[in-house]
Scaffold this active site. Sequence first.
Site, PDB file in Angstrom:
ATOM      1  N   ALA A  80      -8.204 -22.976   8.366  1.00 39.38           N
ATOM      2  CA  ALA A  80      -8.853 -22.485   9.169  1.00 39.38           C
ATOM      3  C   ALA A  80     -10.811 -22.517   8.904  1.00 39.38           C
ATOM      4  O   ALA A  80     -11.083 -23.184   7.584  1.00 39.38           O
ATOM      5  CB  ALA A  80      -8.608 -20.595   8.751  1.00 39.38           C
ATOM      6  N   HIS A  81     -11.334 -21.542   9.411  1.00 40.50           N
ATOM      7  CA  HIS A  81     -13.161 -22.269   9.709  1.00 40.50           C
ATOM      8  C   HIS A  81     -13.728 -21.849   7.599  1.00 40.50           C
ATOM      9  O   HIS A  81     -13.570 -20.727   7.287  1.00 40.50           O
ATOM     10  CB  HIS A  81     -13.728 -21.445  10.249  1.00 40.50           C
ATOM     11  CG  HIS A  81     -13.478 -20.498  10.574  1.00 40.50           C
ATOM     12  ND1 HIS A  81     -14.609 -19.697  11.304  1.00 40.50           N
ATOM     13  CD2 HIS A  81     -13.314 -18.876   9.940  1.00 40.50           C
ATOM     14  CE1 HIS A  81     -14.259 -18.702  11.310  1.00 40.50           C
ATOM     15  NE2 HIS A  81     -13.114 -17.271  10.599  1.00 40.50           N
ATOM     16  N   ASN A  82     -14.342 -22.756   7.129  1.00 42.78           N
ATOM     17  CA  ASN A  82     -15.297 -22.845   6.348  1.00 42.78           C
ATOM     18  C   ASN A  82     -13.854 -23.282   4.830  1.00 42.78           C
ATOM     19  O   ASN A  82     -14.193 -22.686   4.208  1.00 42.78           O
ATOM     20  CB  ASN A  82     -15.643 -21.367   6.141  1.00 42.78           C
ATOM     21  CG  ASN A  82     -16.999 -21.668   6.856  1.00 42.78           C
ATOM     22  OD1 ASN A  82     -16.712 -21.070   8.151  1.00 42.78           O
ATOM     23  ND2 ASN A  82     -17.787 -22.416   6.843  1.00 42.78           N
TER      24      ASN A  82
END
Lengths: 340, 340, 340
Positions: A237-239
């Site tokens: 997922a993001h980051n």
Amino acid sequence: MNISLAELARHLDAELRGDGEQMISGVATLAGAGASDVSFLANNSYRSQLLDSKAGAVIVRPELADSVANAALVVANPYLAFARTTQLFDNRPILSSGIHPSAVVAATASIGRDVKIAANVVIGEHVILGDQCEIGAGSVIDDHCQLGVGCRLSANVSLYHDVTLGDHVRIHSGAVLGADGFGFAPNQGRWEKIAQLGGVRVGNNTEIGANTCIDRGALDDTVIGDDVILDNQIQIAHNVRIGDGCAIAACTGIAGSTRLGRNCTIAGGVGIAGHLTIGDRAHIAAAALITQSIGDGEMYGSGTSQMPLNEWKRSATRFRQLDSLAKRLQKLEKSQQGKA
Amino acid sequence: MNISLAELARHLDAELRGDGEQMISGVATLAGAGASDVSFLANNSYRSQLLDSKAGAVIVRPELADSVANAALVVANPYLAFARTTQLFDNRPILSSGIHPSAVVAATASIGRDVKIAANVVIGEHVILGDQCEIGAGSVIDDHCQLGVGCRLSANVSLYHDVTLGDHVRIHSGAVLGADGFGFAPNQGRWEKIAQLGGVRVGNNTEIGANTCIDRGALDDTVIGDDVILDNQIQIAHNVRIGDGCAIAACTGIAGSTRLGRNCTIAGGVGIAGHLTIGDRAHIAAAALITQSIGDGEMYGSGTSQMPLNEWKRSATRFRQLDSLAKRLQKLEKSQQGKA
Amino acid sequence: MNISLAELARHLDAELRGDGEQMISGVATLAGAGASDVSFLANNSYRSQLLDSKAGAVIVRPELADSVANAALVVANPYLAFARTTQLFDNRPILSSGIHPSAVVAATASIGRDVKIAANVVIGEHVILGDQCEIGAGSVIDDHCQLGVGCRLSANVSLYHDVTLGDHVRIHSGAVLGADGFGFAPNQGRWEKIAQLGGVRVGNNTEIGANTCIDRGALDDTVIGDDVILDNQIQIAHNVRIGDGCAIAACTGIAGSTRLGRNCTIAGGVGIAGHLTIGDRAHIAAAALITQSIGDGEMYGSGTSQMPLNEWKRSATRFRQLDSLAKRLQKLEKSQQGKA
């Protein structure tokens, strides 16, 4: 591929016990090998197969050299030597040189030397491809991506804009890098999109499996380190940040902003919640759900052992009473102590 | 993107405390922001970062307005205002106008105004694309699909025939809508295919993540409502119905004919069995397995907490004895009562 | 499609009770069917819908023939007859004949009779396509693949080199066959690639779901039998062997070198560890983790039942104490015995 045992021994830095002129034309398991194959023994549980093997040569540790029927290639680390041997015999097709006429390459893209671009590839504006990159058929590389030297994308890979790969990154078919992270603000029963403004950065020598997804960051980038190996169908997922040398097996999902240290080994089907910190060299067992941070070198699991279906149903139901069982036990203990 | 604080405040319907002429050119976290960035504080756990932030402006709730070092944009819901701000700064590439010459568009397809079709797209017979649709490179839209106004497909999306999208639907790379549901009749150790005759219908403003699959229905359609957000690698089986406003995180699978009400929130890695009814606003925790229907507003989980590996192995093994442990406890209690 | 009841009865080998001249133009559920639809009753739990159904004809078992309002098609196995009926009404688009001009087909490829190749397909050197194969738009078939007669690939499928399919194999969009198995030798904190030299072999009449991955073997092939049905988003690792007639539901992952016997039924979200043997006709329940081999005909599960969130958290936490609870119970029992 045809190589003499003498050459192979030199390549592997191995001690050869046998005829250096003998030619080897394949790699095989101990059970499947013939006289022109090289095999290996890295796991003692296959030791019984050593005597019966018809392999022309076997890569072994020193203490097993005398047990080999034909030639022995003696090394300290047979599994590593086996890996290097397979690379010599790699039979994957090499793309044709240059850019296939059906590929669509933006005029502003910068294409390095000896780059191979297969049929129906699409390359966007201001993309930079380093020397010796190979881009498989049907892959799409959107604007402003940068690929280092010697990257290799299989067929039908999708890179969104602003994805940066280091050198010698390998991406398998169906993988998607840079799709939007899952970010939305609730708004009276609907969802307001948070535009995902960050990118994806991948280090050197990292390999990404088929149909694996790595989302772009919300504000900062999602970052995958050097020498990371990601199996198929993984969701990053993001980051998220994955440290150098991590190995993650198939079907694992890692939620937003979680950080993995270096050299973690994550088994298959694992779920890791968001905003956690997983220390260096941490290990997580298959199918575990991780909802709390883990320190350096720690090993964690969750779940229950497999059981025959009917027994399992009983235990799974009893699980609902676990808190009450514990309290009843405590009560009995107290009553017991009162009598003692 | 460059916007003055006065303009940004107007756009967000925020009260500005600071210099309206100041220009903002980016969005960043509190820790990463510089003088030309706007940041936000929505989660009190990041409050300590507020004082140290170098952000040119910060979006905050009224009670925190005085704690902001530079300009403050004061709103009731900072997270929502942040979402709207990111949309202003969205840097995703815009496709070129019109239909790329390499795209293959059937003569019977109906293409709306201002539609953008990228390279190597394939569009089948009788497809209808609403105005302002954008179709990413390599995507395939099979016969009789209908897309509303302003739909956006990223690269390498696959829509089978008879998939209907509402307005402003967003589909990420690798997603597959309309593949056959998993329907077969057993026949003497073999499987007789049940042709999947239904389609897929998706409502307005719904977003579908990378490599997510939504199968076509067996007889009736599979139906996804309005304002639904689906993360990556989700599997939606045939004849599932997802109510308006649901949010489903990555790696979740929903088996055939299950119905979700409105505004459910389903965490990542969840499995939901077939033919269940999940009520409005139900919540399911990460990695839970759901085998029974759930009422409106109910919250469910399953599984065990993470444990250090060796301890976990002991508990996982003891789990097999859970039914017998419960019976032994009961026996002790009875014996105790007999004595009392 | 329009068919008389007499013809349909002949096709299904059914006894018709009703007017053979009546025309049927669709298949529908009991609840949704109208006078020109045929429906079916295979599951007694839908029996109450039989009386109210407006279906022109219903496929039923003999004992229910008298309960049908309109015409009855009487068979021993209504679900099987339903499956065959749906095949008559299949409305999927048929590809245009021949090779689309945008397809890129290597000069050394051997293309059978009546093969249909859609737009933007890429077919590599020495590929063999059997008669009547259909290859969907955007699919890529790399060098030395062999497809039997009547194979059907949907859009955007990726086959790496040396993938062999039997006759009548069906592969859905986004599936990837032949990507590298996840094989690496650890080398001082980095990973040395083990080139994956094996291929993938798939038997006859096997169907492979959307976004499913089947990795190529390390030395030997990964092998999928005849009549196997694989749902979406499945991960099959290198050197796995799946026996004839197995059915595997979505989101299941099978690790390297594990062998499944014939006619196993594996529910969704299952994880099976590597190097195991799963016997013929074994059944594994949804979301189970299997780490030990299973015998013929055995049924296994793992995990816990769903619980309301707060209660679940208590049980999940108590699980950590399970070993100690068991020991405390044993102590109480001993103390009890001492007194008896």
